[in-house]
Design a protein around this motif. Structure first.
Motif: not given
Length: 402
Positions: A18-33, A156-161
């Motif tokens: 499995i490729e570990y891909i960290p959570l990535s902030l979505a800046p435009k969506l974050s600003l919008r909401f 469910g391993t997605i959630a563990l990460e």
């Protein structure tokens, strides 16, 4: 219910592939909401989707004897590639039954991974029935895409990460059969029970959403959605039990909303995401849930295996809807210089012609007239209105093509 130990064992089995891909902030969506929106980009996983997690965990947990007989699966594409990849890893044969409407990209990718592909049926459920028949005839082990707790543990391993990385208030998860959300919800139940797990389904595949709202299982008569990865007709009892007990809410989005989310992710996040993977972002963009200021929201982008023909269609329609492309048909007198005079208007208006078709043979035309179908690159509503006003001022009869 899945145990925490089963989830952790799945994570250990998956660690080598499995490729570990960290959570990535979505800046435009974050600003919008006015919130903190994070994307879990499973579209970047090897095979292009999360499904490899469940398929690999299931096959890895089988006995050597069962594996040696070979495996079979029914899938619209992502589970197919997950099973095919996993079977190749263990050097065992794999047969995949796919709906006849499966995008060519997914069919080819599955074949390239070494699986035998059988195209059958109009949707997943018809392919599933065929796969069960082949499994019985050939003695193959069936790998269910969602109604199997070993598969759910892998998902469910997605959630563990995600849990290990940061605390979240809400997690948006696509729902087809319910394996992904079941595994994720189980992990959060053990490790972060205050986090709300919200499912997102396509309106064209309403069975799980309707079942959740009513509190009892209801199958759909048919499914029709561009989100082929979650186009599941029937509700499975095992998956429904997880959804009913662990999921806070289910939101529905339609194909127009899904398409707009695909385009948004392409333009603003530089991510190619398929319909199923975009439903969480679609729910946000179209205000399907109320967020509080500074809410921390995780969105699972479950896959990126979109057919290029569909992607092109979404882009072209999206350009029209966002007033960056204007398509219309105009009536011209068919004589030298008529087309030049029309194009001079576009030069004056600062609009670029991207496509033009000329028709002088239609039976609707008077002799000596011609239809010209033109696509212009424009710069928004005001620019479009200025072009329309200029055409009318110069006596042109035209009809917009939507």
């Amino acid at each position: 219910m899945l145990s925490l130990q089963a989830l952790q064992q799945a994570q250990e089995r998956l660690a080598p592939i499995i490729e570990y891909i960290p959570l990535s902030l979505a800046p435009k969506l974050s600003l919008r909401f006015d919130a903190h929106i994070y994307l879990k980009k499973e579209n970047l996983q090897r095979t292009g989707a999360f499904k490899i997690r469940g398929a690999f965990n299931k096959i890895a947990s089988m006995s050597a004897e069962d594996r040696a007989r070979g495996v079979i699966a029914a899938s619209a594409g992502n589970h197919a590639q997950g099973v095919a990849y996993s079977a190749r890893h263990f050097s065992i044969p794999a047969v995949i039954v796919m709906p006849e409407s499966t995008p060519l990209l997914k069919v080819q990718a599955t074949k390239e991974l070494g699986a035998e592909v059988v195209l059958h049926g109009n949707n997943y459920d018809e392919s599933y029935a065929k796969a069960c028949q082949i499994a019985q005839d050939r003695g193959l082990s069936f790998i269910h895409p969602f109604a199997d707790e070993a598969v759910m543990a892998g998902q469910g391993t997605i959630a563990l990460e995600m849990i290990a990385e940061r605390e979240l208030d809400i997690v948006l998860v696509p729902i087809g059969g319910g394996g992904l959300i079941g595994g994720i919800a189980a992990a959060y139940h053990y490790l972060s029970p205050t986090t709300k797990i919200i499912g997102v389904t396509a309106k064209g595949a309403p069975a799980m959403a309707e079942s959740f709202k009513s509190g009892s299982m209801h199958n759909a008569e048919s499914v029709r959605t561009i989100a082929d990865g979650i186009a599941v007709r029937d509700v499975n009892a095992l998956n429904f039990s997880y959804v009913e007990s662990l999921v806070s809410d289910i939101i529905q989005v339609d194909d127009e909303e899904i398409a707009s989310a695909i385009l948004y992710l392409l333009e603003n996040q530089k991510l190619v995401v398929e319909g199923a993977g975009a439903v969480g972002v679609a729910a946000l963009l179209h205000n399907k849930l109320a967020l509080n200021a500074n809410d921390r929201v995780g969105v699972v982008l479950s896959g990126g295996n979109i057919d290029v023909t569909m992607l092109n269609l979404i882009i072209q329609k999206g350009l029209v809807k966002t007033m960056r492309k204007f398509q219309f048909q105009v009536l011209l007198v068919d004589k030298p210089g008529a087309l030049q005079a029309l194009s001079d208007i576009f030069v004056q208006a600062g609009a670029n012609i991207v496509q033009i078709d000329y028709d002088r043979t239609s039976t609707n035309l008077a002799y000596g007239d011609a239809y010209v179908i033109i696509s212009l690159e424009i710069k928004g509503q005001e620019h479009k209105q200025a072009i329309c006003d200029c055409l009318r001022a110069n006596g042109y009869d035209f009809t917009e093509i939507l």
